[in-house]
Design a protein around this motif. Structure first.
Motif, PDB file in Angstrom:
ATOM      1  N   CYS A 127       0.853  -1.192   0.000  1.00 29.44           N
ATOM      2  CA  CYS A 127       0.000   0.000   0.000  1.00 29.44           C
ATOM      3  C   CYS A 127       0.886   1.237   0.000  1.00 29.44           C
ATOM      4  CB  CYS A 127      -0.922   0.013   1.228  1.00 29.44           C
ATOM      5  SG  CYS A 127      -1.680   1.637   1.506  1.00 29.44           S
ATOM      6  N   GLN A 167      -0.397   4.366  -0.054  1.00 38.34           N
ATOM      7  CA  GLN A 167      -1.159   5.491   0.489  1.00 38.34           C
ATOM      8  C   GLN A 167      -1.647   6.471  -0.570  1.00 38.34           C
ATOM      9  OE1 GLN A 167      -2.003   6.292   4.074  1.00 38.34           O
ATOM     10  NE2 GLN A 167      -1.983   4.100   3.723  1.00 38.34           N
ATOM     11  N   CYS A 168      -2.118   5.935  -1.682  1.00 38.93           N
ATOM     12  CA  CYS A 168      -2.636   6.819  -2.734  1.00 38.93           C
ATOM     13  C   CYS A 168      -3.990   7.411  -2.334  1.00 38.93           C
ATOM     14  CB  CYS A 168      -2.771   6.058  -4.052  1.00 38.93           C
ATOM     15  SG  CYS A 168      -4.038   4.770  -3.997  1.00 38.93           S
ATOM     16  N   GLY A 169      -4.700   6.726  -1.438  1.00 42.78           N
ATOM     17  CA  GLY A 169      -5.978   7.258  -0.979  1.00 42.78           C
ATOM     18  C   GLY A 169      -7.162   6.907  -1.856  1.00 42.78           C
ATOM     19  N   ASN A 170      -6.954   6.077  -2.865  1.00 35.56           N
ATOM     20  CA  ASN A 170      -8.051   5.685  -3.759  1.00 35.56           C
ATOM     21  C   ASN A 170      -9.174   4.985  -3.003  1.00 35.56           C
ATOM     22  OD1 ASN A 170      -8.147   6.367  -6.388  1.00 35.56           O
ATOM     23  ND2 ASN A 170      -7.345   4.441  -7.202  1.00 35.56           N
ATOM     24  N   CYS A 171      -8.781   4.128  -2.069  1.00 37.27           N
ATOM     25  CA  CYS A 171      -9.796   3.382  -1.311  1.00 37.27           C
ATOM     26  C   CYS A 171     -10.668   4.352  -0.517  1.00 37.27           C
ATOM     27  CB  CYS A 171      -9.132   2.353  -0.395  1.00 37.27           C
ATOM     28  SG  CYS A 171      -7.781   2.977   0.594  1.00 37.27           S
ATOM     29  N   CYS A 209      -8.283  -0.401  -5.737  1.00 35.27           N
ATOM     30  CA  CYS A 209      -6.886  -0.311  -5.275  1.00 35.27           C
ATOM     31  C   CYS A 209      -5.922  -0.604  -6.428  1.00 35.27           C
ATOM     32  CB  CYS A 209      -6.631  -1.309  -4.143  1.00 35.27           C
ATOM     33  SG  CYS A 209      -4.886  -1.338  -3.650  1.00 35.27           S
ATOM     34  N   PRO A 210      -5.024   0.329  -6.740  1.00 35.05           N
ATOM     35  CA  PRO A 210      -4.115   0.122  -7.879  1.00 35.05           C
ATOM     36  C   PRO A 210      -3.114  -1.002  -7.620  1.00 35.05           C
ATOM     37  CG  PRO A 210      -3.512   2.103  -6.659  1.00 35.05           C
ATOM     38  CD  PRO A 210      -4.805   1.616  -6.081  1.00 35.05           C
ATOM     39  N   ASN A 211      -2.946  -1.368  -6.354  1.00 33.36           N
ATOM     40  CA  ASN A 211      -1.985  -2.431  -6.031  1.00 33.36           C
ATOM     41  C   ASN A 211      -2.657  -3.777  -5.791  1.00 33.36           C
ATOM     42  OD1 ASN A 211       0.295  -0.800  -6.278  1.00 33.36           O
ATOM     43  ND2 ASN A 211      -0.162   0.132  -4.299  1.00 33.36           N
TER      44      ASN A 211
HETATM   45  S1  SF4 Z   1      -6.113   2.166  -2.706  1.00 31.38           S
HETATM   46 FE1  SF4 Z   1      -4.664   0.549  -2.152  1.00 31.38          FE
HETATM   47  S2  SF4 Z   1      -2.650   1.491  -2.342  1.00 31.38           S
HETATM   48 FE2  SF4 Z   1      -4.146   3.171  -2.319  1.00 31.38          FE
HETATM   49  S3  SF4 Z   1      -4.252   3.757  -0.154  1.00 31.38           S
HETATM   50 FE3  SF4 Z   1      -5.859   2.263  -0.476  1.00 31.38          FE
HETATM   51  S4  SF4 Z   1      -4.942   0.286   0.036  1.00 31.38           S
HETATM   52 FE4  SF4 Z   1      -3.272   1.747  -0.225  1.00 31.38          FE
END
Ligand code: SF4
Ligand code: SF4
Lengths: 186, 294
Positions: A28, A30-34, A82-84
């Motif tokens: 993760c 921490q892109c904040g997409n979630c 989530c991009p990951n």
């Molecule tokens: S979307 Fe995925 S990578 Fe981005 S903050 Fe949430 S858990 Fe982390």
């Protein structure tokens, strides 16, 4: 804003969340997409990306005591975006399991609702709404806001007075029984 | 004739009776044979998976095992929440270690080789839209509809593998084929507040209120949905929402199978319009009567 010290990281906790969820929390970034897509953010104490960061930094107490775990609606928006490719909703679910096991329930009414629901299934094999509502009120000591809806639902034949008894209800009860005896159910 | 095992789900026996009866009726009219799973039990719904994944899988797997005993390998359910549980259980049980643990809770073990699909997916993938069109006797011309899919029918895409996870079109296409006007509805896959109606009513009134507001903004006469929980939150709770948000919403929320059945000219009794809380007559009145042949 609470301050967390990275020196207090509980690495065993990090490993346990990763093992039980089969997710690489460390990826993760921490892109904040979630969080951006999470409809429950307004009600959370920590947003879902903050929970992810708290797990990464081993803040066991803060995570397991968080109200957010109990309020997550499992809507799968975070997981989908989530991009990951982290199954974030699954991580929330697993943390809620761990909070339960540790005896935390910061949203007590949510826990009582779930417990009442499952007790109803254990007893009848199927969910029985009226029984569930009565059990919820007894356990929570709350007269819930839905009393106003009951007459409407009753009038439309949507709240059966009797549970649907199924033949296999003892089989279903045994599922719960074995589960409680199991211990190795992670 | 397409034949598939049928899992009605607990709400179909109570809060969504009209969804179950209209589903059975439209499937019959469209040559899809639903074979009820004998003595099916609750899938555990959301509470089970928030307690433990093995317990949750076992509750679903008892039903999947029944499907295997029936000698079938496909099951369909109208309810997206049941669907998620059945699919998740089948998926998790592909792992032999997990399967052993789940089967240890069951009287009859389950191999987990059963594929679960929503009734919407069955109607989309196994019934030709042209065939449906050819059977329409009362086109829905004149009514404006917002199609609301709810959060978990198509998500996560790796698990659900049906339609599009951000912009699903199955109900849109169906309603268009029936002659309705589908309005652009941006919140198709947003969450309605799920099962928090009882423990945290404030969450549901806020999230469902947002949906009703967005539907009104784009001029919808009615919503259609495929989820019993979404339908209940938007319809049965519309009064609560109005009260909490000082609003005056009066938008009926149909199951897509009710309007499909209506267009196919099925018996009104099985469609169950009288079971809806928000009176649907005004919306149904927008549908233009076909010109009488003289
Ligand atoms: S979307 Fe995925 S990578 Fe981005 S903050 Fe949430 S858990 Fe982390
Ligand atoms: S699954 Fe839970 S955490 Fe994820 S977006 Fe939905 S409500 Fe938020």
């Amino acid at each position: 804003m609470q301050i967390f010290d990275l020196a207090t990281a509980d690495l065993e906790f990090v490993a346990e969340v990763e093992a039980r969820s089969h997710q690489k929390i460390r990826t993760c970034y921490q892109c904040g997409n979630c969080t951006a897509g999470c409809p429950y953010t307004f009600a959370y104490d920590y947003s879902v990306s903050q929970i992810m960061r708290l797990i990464q930094t081993g803040q066991k107490e803060a995570v397991l005591k968080s109200r957010s775990l109990w309020l997550c609606g499992s809507c799968q928006s975070c997981t989908t975006r989530c991009p990951n490719k982290i199954d974030v909703a699954l991580v929330m679910d697993v943390c809620r399991h761990m909070a339960r096991e540790a005896g935390y329930a910061t949203e007590r009414s949510v826990k009582i609702f779930a417990d009442s629901f499952l007790a109803s299934v254990e007893r009848h094999g199927r969910a029985y709404e009226l029984g569930l509502m009565a059990a919820y009120m007894t356990r929570s000591g709350r007269v819930f806001t839905d009393v106003d809806l009951a007459p409407q639902a009753l009038m439309r034949g949507k709240l059966p007075f009797k549970p649907h008894q199924i033949q296999g209800r003892e089989q279903v009860a045994r599922i719960f029984e074995r589960f409680r005896k199991g211990g190795d159910n992670v | 004739m397409f034949k598939i095992a049928y899992y009605p789900g607990c709400s179909g026996q109570g809060t969504s009776l009209e969804y179950d009866s209209s589903t059975r009726a439209v499937c019959k009219a469209l040559d899809v044979e639903l074979v009820d799973i004998p003595d099916w039990s609750c899938c555990g719904s959301t509470p089970a998976h928030t307690v433990n994944h093995v317990l949750s899988a076992a509750l679903s797997a008892r039903n999947l095992a029944q499907v295997e005993v029936m000698g079938m390998d496909k099951v369909t359910t109208p309810c997206p929440s049941c669907l998620t549980n059945l699919r998740t259980a089948a998926h998790k049980m592909e792992d032999p270690g997990f399967r052993t643990k789940a089967n240890a809770l069951l009287d009859v073990p389950c191999n987990g080789n059963v594929d679960a699909q929503s009734v919407l997916q069955v109607l989309t993938e196994h019934v030709d839209l042209e065939l449906i069109k050819s059977k329409v006797v009362k086109p829905l011309t004149g009514i404006k509809i917002a199609c609301y899919y709810g959060c978990i029918m198509n998500r996560p895409p790796e698990l659900m593998r049906f339609d599009h996870h951000e912009n699903p079109m199955a109900m849109d296409n169906l309603m268009t084929a029936l002659g309705a006007e589908v309005v652009p509805f941006a919140l198709k896959v947003e969450c309605c507040g799920a099962s928090y109606g009882i423990p945290r009513n404030d969450i549901v009134t806020r999230l469902s209120g947002k949906l009703l507001d967005a539907g009104r903004d784009v001029g919808a006469d009615a919503f259609v949905t495929a989820c019993p929980l979404c339908q209940m939150n938007l319809d049965l709770r519309q009064g609560q929402i109005n009260h909490a948000l000082h609003e005056k919403f009066k938008i009926p929320v149909f199951y897509y199978t009710q309007l499909l059945g209506y267009a196919l000219g099925l018996d009104r009794a099985v469609l169950g319009f009288e079971k809806l809380c928000v009176d649907p007559r005004l919306a149904l009145g927008k549908i233009k009567q076909p010109a009488q042949a003289r």
